[in-house]
Design an enzyme around this catalytic site. Structure first.
Site, PDB file in Angstrom:
ATOM      1  N   ARG A 144       0.804  -1.228   0.000  1.00 25.01           N
ATOM      2  CA  ARG A 144       0.000   0.000   0.000  1.00 25.01           C
ATOM      3  C   ARG A 144       0.836   1.277   0.000  1.00 25.01           C
ATOM      4  O   ARG A 144       0.303   2.362  -0.218  1.00 25.01           O
ATOM      5  CB  ARG A 144      -0.977   0.012   1.178  1.00 25.01           C
ATOM      6  CG  ARG A 144      -2.211  -0.856   0.913  1.00 25.01           C
ATOM      7  CD  ARG A 144      -3.007  -1.101   2.181  1.00 25.01           C
ATOM      8  NE  ARG A 144      -3.426   0.139   2.807  1.00 25.01           N
ATOM      9  CZ  ARG A 144      -3.808   0.237   4.083  1.00 25.01           C
ATOM     10  NH1 ARG A 144      -3.823  -0.836   4.858  1.00 25.01           N
ATOM     11  NH2 ARG A 144      -4.191   1.390   4.578  1.00 25.01           N
ATOM     12  N   LYS A 195       8.911  -0.643   2.898  1.00 29.24           N
ATOM     13  CA  LYS A 195       8.089   0.171   3.802  1.00 29.24           C
ATOM     14  C   LYS A 195       8.849   0.658   5.031  1.00 29.24           C
ATOM     15  O   LYS A 195       8.804   1.846   5.368  1.00 29.24           O
ATOM     16  CB  LYS A 195       6.856  -0.633   4.241  1.00 29.24           C
ATOM     17  CG  LYS A 195       6.034   0.073   5.295  1.00 29.24           C
ATOM     18  CD  LYS A 195       4.639  -0.478   5.403  1.00 29.24           C
ATOM     19  CE  LYS A 195       4.581  -1.736   6.208  1.00 29.24           C
ATOM     20  NZ  LYS A 195       3.168  -2.143   6.451  1.00 29.24           N
ATOM     21  N   ASN A 208       0.964   1.730   7.143  1.00 27.07           N
ATOM     22  CA  ASN A 208       0.669   0.902   5.974  1.00 27.07           C
ATOM     23  C   ASN A 208       0.565   1.724   4.701  1.00 27.07           C
ATOM     24  O   ASN A 208       0.520   1.185   3.618  1.00 27.07           O
ATOM     25  CB  ASN A 208      -0.641   0.140   6.181  1.00 27.07           C
ATOM     26  CG  ASN A 208      -0.520  -0.854   7.326  1.00 27.07           C
ATOM     27  OD1 ASN A 208       0.271  -1.781   7.269  1.00 27.07           O
ATOM     28  ND2 ASN A 208      -1.266  -0.627   8.390  1.00 27.07           N
ATOM     29  N   ASN A 239      33.712  40.933   7.512  1.00 28.47           N
ATOM     30  CA  ASN A 239      32.403  41.385   7.040  1.00 28.47           C
ATOM     31  C   ASN A 239      32.255  41.022   5.567  1.00 28.47           C
ATOM     32  O   ASN A 239      33.065  41.429   4.728  1.00 28.47           O
ATOM     33  CB  ASN A 239      32.275  42.901   7.205  1.00 28.47           C
ATOM     34  CG  ASN A 239      30.870  43.372   6.851  1.00 28.47           C
ATOM     35  OD1 ASN A 239      29.983  43.395   7.688  1.00 28.47           O
ATOM     36  ND2 ASN A 239      30.672  43.723   5.598  1.00 28.47           N
ATOM     37  N   ARG A 258      37.758  45.914 -10.877  1.00 28.79           N
ATOM     38  CA  ARG A 258      36.519  46.216 -11.593  1.00 28.79           C
ATOM     39  C   ARG A 258      36.841  47.306 -12.611  1.00 28.79           C
ATOM     40  O   ARG A 258      37.892  47.949 -12.539  1.00 28.79           O
ATOM     41  CB  ARG A 258      35.444  46.697 -10.623  1.00 28.79           C
ATOM     42  CG  ARG A 258      35.809  47.983  -9.934  1.00 28.79           C
ATOM     43  CD  ARG A 258      34.801  48.394  -8.859  1.00 28.79           C
ATOM     44  NE  ARG A 258      35.148  49.694  -8.321  1.00 28.79           N
ATOM     45  CZ  ARG A 258      34.908  50.068  -7.073  1.00 28.79           C
ATOM     46  NH1 ARG A 258      34.324  49.231  -6.226  1.00 28.79           N
ATOM     47  NH2 ARG A 258      35.237  51.270  -6.673  1.00 28.79           N
TER      48      ARG A 258
END
Ligand code: UD1
Ligand code: CA
Length: 450
Positions: free
Chosen positions: A17, A24, A230, A363, A426
């Protein structure tokens, strides 16, 4: 003097089931399979042996239990619970002590209840069999425990075989029993299968003992403790029950749960005192939380070690190997994996820290990413004590940022940065005075002509 205890755990049934490729009893509650919950409890009781009766899906079950030192025996054909228990006879040859019979799909039985069963077995008059009974709201098709006028058990009758009068009895059989090894296999050898199901019923040992002039006793527990699984619906029901118990325990032990029903623990979660857990927090396996920690709403934690005074979330994700040292702070939309955040360090917004070592007091700005993976291998990033990593920086690992260094916002760092240095990686900003004003005027004029 206490006798040694052996547990026989029945797990040969298919569990059709569940509609699952997974056996199970291997379906999890709080991140640990039902069967392992049960074995943990049996070990907590101090059992000397655990014998799991396997059948369908045998290999899966064996792979799960052998590492814990549990043994397995095979029941090739499922001919009933009595037949299943008999399969353990050879494995327990030479074992002298108390045998506890458990079901792999009834996972929440506590060591305390198991202890009560064992104690009852050594109670007045040395009963032959101790049966764990319960009184469910709806007795349905459970076996009924029939108690005689003297308070001793007469028999257990299966629903299919029961008379109307017997079906009216509200005391049901959980299926769990305690029996001395010396009695158990002797009684099992006499089982017959001439009943409505054509099975060898374990439950018939109560009547067989009575025929020998021995007596059996029943003890009772709450229906929920002996609830079986079950179906997936029942699995979710027991998960809920387990969580309810765990939430209650967390609060008893000094944690504040603002909305307990929304917090989900794992089987091994450890929570200290004066910890506040806000709504909708999920703990996966392997989390340890020390004292005075606040876990804000909607955070997901797994495999994380959190020291005292730390603040996590809201909306934080801690993955395996996350170590947050004393007083550190992890804010919203921050993911940490296999990384140590040093004492008092902060990563407050929108950051990924993976395979990294972050020094005390560092940080980590908003949007910082440790680029730890090149599609083939993983690499480490190391950030020094008191370093400042500006917002939206990418640290391409392997790379190290020295103590006290500053990484300018928006940098892509590909080479190590010395202690105390500024790293700026950058595009350089150009300034064109008046350009925006001239552009706007030109475009407005063009638009007016159209
Ligand atoms: C059994 C009891 C019943 C009790 C009920 C509680 C018997 C005869 N009946 O019912 O009185 O109220 O449990 O749930 O004992 N199993 C095996 N091999 C087998 C048969 C079963 O390993 O041949 C295992 C199953 O996998 C399961 C457990 O034993 O874990 C119980 O089996 P199940 O069929 O659910 O029990 P019932 O016979 O319905
Ligand atoms: Ca059943």
């Amino acid at each position: 003097m206490t006798s040694p205890i052996a547990a026989i755990i029945l797990a040969a049934g298919k569990g059709t089931r569940m509609k699952s490729d997974t056996h199970k009893v291997l379906h999890p509650i709080a991140g640990r399979s039902m069967l392992l919950h049960l074995i943990d409890s049996v070990k907590a009781l101090g059992a000397a042996r655990e014998v799991v009766v396997v059948g369908a899906g045998r290999a899966q079950v064996e792979a799960a239990v052998h590492p814990l030192g549990a043994e397995t025996v095979e029941q090739a054909e499922q001919l009933g619970t009595g037949h299943a228990v008999r399969m353990a006879e050879d494995a327990l040859a030479g074992f002298v002590g108390d045998v506890l019979i458990l079901y792999g799909d009834v996972p929440l039985v506590t060591p305390e209840t198991m202890r009560r069963m064992i104690d009852a077995l050594h109670g007045p008059g040395d009963p032959s069999v101790v049966v764990l009974g319960f009184r469910p709201a709806d007795p349905g098709a459970y076996g009924r425990v029939i108690v005689g006028a003297d308070g001793r058990l007469e028999k257990i009758v299966e629903y299919k075989d029961a008379s109307a009068e017997e079906r009216a009895v509200t005391l049901c059989n959980s299926g769990l029993m305690a029996v001395r090894s010396a009695d158990l296999f002797r009684l099992l050898a006499r089982l017959r299968n001439d009943n409505a199901a054509g099975e060898y019923y374990l439950t018939d040992i109560v009547q067989l003992a009575a025929e020998d002039g021995r007596f059996s006793v029943g003890i009772e527990t709450d229906a929920i403790e002996v609830a079986g699984v079950n179906s997936r619906g029942e699995l979710a029901g027991l998960e809920f029950e387990w969580q309810q118990r765990r939430r209650a325990r967390a609060m008893v032990e000094g944690a504040t749960l603002v909305a307990p029903e929304t917090v989900w623990f794992a089987h091994d979660t450890q929570i200290g005192r004066d910890v506040t857990i806000e709504p909708h927090v999920v703990f996966g396996p392997g989390v340890t939380v020390a004292d005075q920690v606040v876990i804000h709403a909607f955070s997901h934690l797994e495999g994380a070690t959190i020291a005292g005074g730390v603040s996590v979330g809201p909306y934080a994700r801690l993955r395996p190997g996350a170590v947050l040292e004393r007083g550190s702070r992890v804010g919203n939309f921050v993911e940490i994996k296999n990384a140590v955040l040093g004492e008092g360090a902060k990563a407050n917004h929108l950051t990924y820290l993976g395979d990294a070592q972050i020094g005390a007091g560092a940080n980590i700005g908003a949007g910082v990413i440790t680029c730890n993976y090149d599609g083939f291998f993983k690499y480490k990033s190391s950030i020094g004590t008191g370093a400042f990593v500006g917002s939206n920086s990418a640290l391409v690992a392997p790379v190290s940022i020295g103590d006290g260094a500053i990484v300018a916002a928006g940098s892509v760092i590909t080479r190590d940065v010395e202690a105390g240095a500024l790293a700026l990686a950058r595009g350089t900003q150009e300034a064109k005075p008046g350009w925006a004003t001239r552009f706007r005027e030109k475009m407005l004029a063009r638009k007016a002509k159209k």
